[in-house]
Design an enzyme around this catalytic site. Structure first.
Site, short mmCIF file in Angstrom:
data_model
loop_
_atom_site.label_atom_id
_atom_site.label_comp_id
_atom_site.label_asym_id
_atom_site.label_seq_id
_atom_site.Cartn_x
_atom_site.Cartn_y
_atom_site.Cartn_z
N GLU A 6 0.55 -1.01 -0.03
CA GLU A 6 0.41 -0.25 0.34
C GLU A 6 1.00 1.58 0.16
OE1 GLU A 6 -3.27 -0.16 -0.13
OE2 GLU A 6 -3.46 -2.24 0.27
N TYR A 30 6.65 -4.28 -10.92
CA TYR A 30 6.59 -4.70 -12.39
C TYR A 30 6.83 -4.17 -12.96
CZ TYR A 30 2.80 -6.96 -9.52
OH TYR A 30 2.26 -7.70 -8.70
N ASN A 53 -12.34 -0.51 -4.79
CA ASN A 53 -12.86 1.36 -3.67
C ASN A 53 -13.23 2.43 -4.51
OD1 ASN A 53 -10.67 1.49 -3.55
ND2 ASN A 53 -9.97 1.82 -2.01
N ARG A 97 -9.64 10.02 -7.64
CA ARG A 97 -9.99 9.19 -9.07
C ARG A 97 -11.36 9.21 -9.39
NH1 ARG A 97 -7.70 2.94 -7.61
NH2 ARG A 97 -9.25 2.92 -5.59
N TYR A 112 -7.96 2.00 -20.68
CA TYR A 112 -8.00 1.70 -19.37
C TYR A 112 -7.45 2.67 -18.51
CZ TYR A 112 -7.97 -1.41 -14.90
OH TYR A 112 -7.81 -1.52 -13.68
N ASN A 132 -5.38 4.99 -6.57
CA ASN A 132 -5.84 5.46 -5.51
C ASN A 132 -5.10 7.19 -4.36
OD1 ASN A 132 -3.73 4.44 -3.23
ND2 ASN A 132 -5.17 2.47 -3.31
N TYR A 186 4.97 5.15 -6.52
CA TYR A 186 3.42 4.20 -6.69
C TYR A 186 2.65 4.20 -8.00
CZ TYR A 186 -0.45 2.19 -4.68
OH TYR A 186 -1.66 1.54 -3.88
N LYS A 243 -2.21 -1.95 -11.64
CA LYS A 243 -2.92 -1.25 -11.92
C LYS A 243 -2.10 -0.48 -13.40
CE LYS A 243 -5.29 0.63 -8.34
NZ LYS A 243 -4.33 0.11 -7.81
#
Ligand code: NAG
Length: 296
Positions: A65, A96, A123, A132, A171, A176, A182, A186
């Site tokens: 997180e 990644y 969420n 977002r 996409y 978040n 960070y 996604k």
């Protein structure tokens, strides 16, 4: 240190079940060169098996997180030996990343597309996600967005993740919260699927430290959501322009990441094992949250 002693990924267990599990597998715990603790599941330091901890055993703090979503637990600053996180200054780095191909190649075939813009989100309404969600709502005034995920219109099982991702032209890879480096799975999902990610989070230059600048669209590239929607609609009508978003694939590869809760620990556990086997130096993390929550 010996190769026969495993790293025990205790993060796989919920902390309230940890003590019971340890009671039954105590010998394994005593043998382990390292133990991984999954930050989200640590309820309190009192639940951690500190008394029975062997001298040479390293404790690894594993967190996926961002700082805004990482609770500070009292008493945790002086018990870990290594950090495992997406941050490039962590003891063990788990990200990644796009990698350079040995040889350039033009084999990319665009997957069949029958959706324009997609978003998979779990969420949407949590506090940290306000930015977002606001952008998404504004965007939907100008372009259709298909939403999938927990608690929203269409739930999406893990085995449908990649096929669904591939079916979308664009996409929404919206983080978040905005913290240096960070940039999560996604973004890796669409990059590895042949889908163009639209990113929101850190500014463009932080993204460009990790992947080619033409592999994604940044919300800041446009004055507002309406202008972005117009750009996407234009690309939808112009294949040649749309395909420019995949030019990077000639030189780089993005590898699909593992899904499902169980598999999510595979990559970090392997990285931790690899690190522990190679590096047997003494190490201690004294100011864990000071480091993690400091703005860089
Ligand atoms: C691990 O960290 C703790 C807490 O800082 C320290 O007391 C311990 O000696 C360290 N052990 C190893 C093996 O590095």
């Amino acid at each position: 240190m010996s190769a026969t002693h495993p790293v025990v990924p205790l993060g796989l267990l919920f902390m309230h079940r940890l003590q019971r599990w340890l009671a039954r597998h105590r010998s394994l715990y005593q043998q382990a060169d390292a133990v991984m603790f999954y930050q989200k599941n640590i309820r309190s330091v009192a639940h951690m098996p500190q008394e029975s901890r062997p001298q040479r055993q390293k404790w690894i703090w594993y967190n996926v997180e961002s700082p805004s979503n990482t609770l500070k637990l009292p008493g945790i600053n002086n018990i870990f030996n290594l950090t495992l996180s997406y941050r490039r200054d962590a003891g063990i780095i788990a990200r990644y990343e796009v990698v350079i191909k040995d040889e350039p190649d033009d084999h990319f075939v665009l997957p069949k597309k029958d959706r324009l813009v997609c978003w998979m989100v779990s969420n949407m309404w949590s506090a940290g996600s306000r930015v977002r969600t606001a952008y998404y709502k504004e965007l939907t005034k100008h372009i259709k967005v298909d939403v999938f995920g927990l608690g929203v219109s269409v739930p999406l099982p893990a085995e449908r993740y990649y096929p669904t991702m591939q079916s979308c032209k664009f996409y929404l890879a919206f983080e978040n919260s905005a913290h240096k480096d960070y940039i999560t799975e996604k973004l890796n999902g669409p990059l590895s699927s042949g889908t163009v990610p639209i990113v929101l989070g850190m500014p463009r230059d932080n993204y460009e430290e990790f992947m080619p600048g033409d592999s994604f669209i940044h919300v800041n590239d446009f004055p507002d959501a309406k202008a972005m929607a117009q750009h996407l609609l234009e690309l939808d009508k112009n294949d040649e322009k749309y395909m420019k978003n995949f030019a990077w694939r000639r030189f780089y590869t993005a590898t699909p990441h593992l899904l499902t809760l169980k598999n999510e620990f595979t990559q970090p556990t392997c990285l931790a094992c690899d690190h522990i086997l190679r590096d047997n130096r003494y190490s201690a993390v004294h100011n864990l949250y000071g480091w993690y929550h400091s703005s860089r």
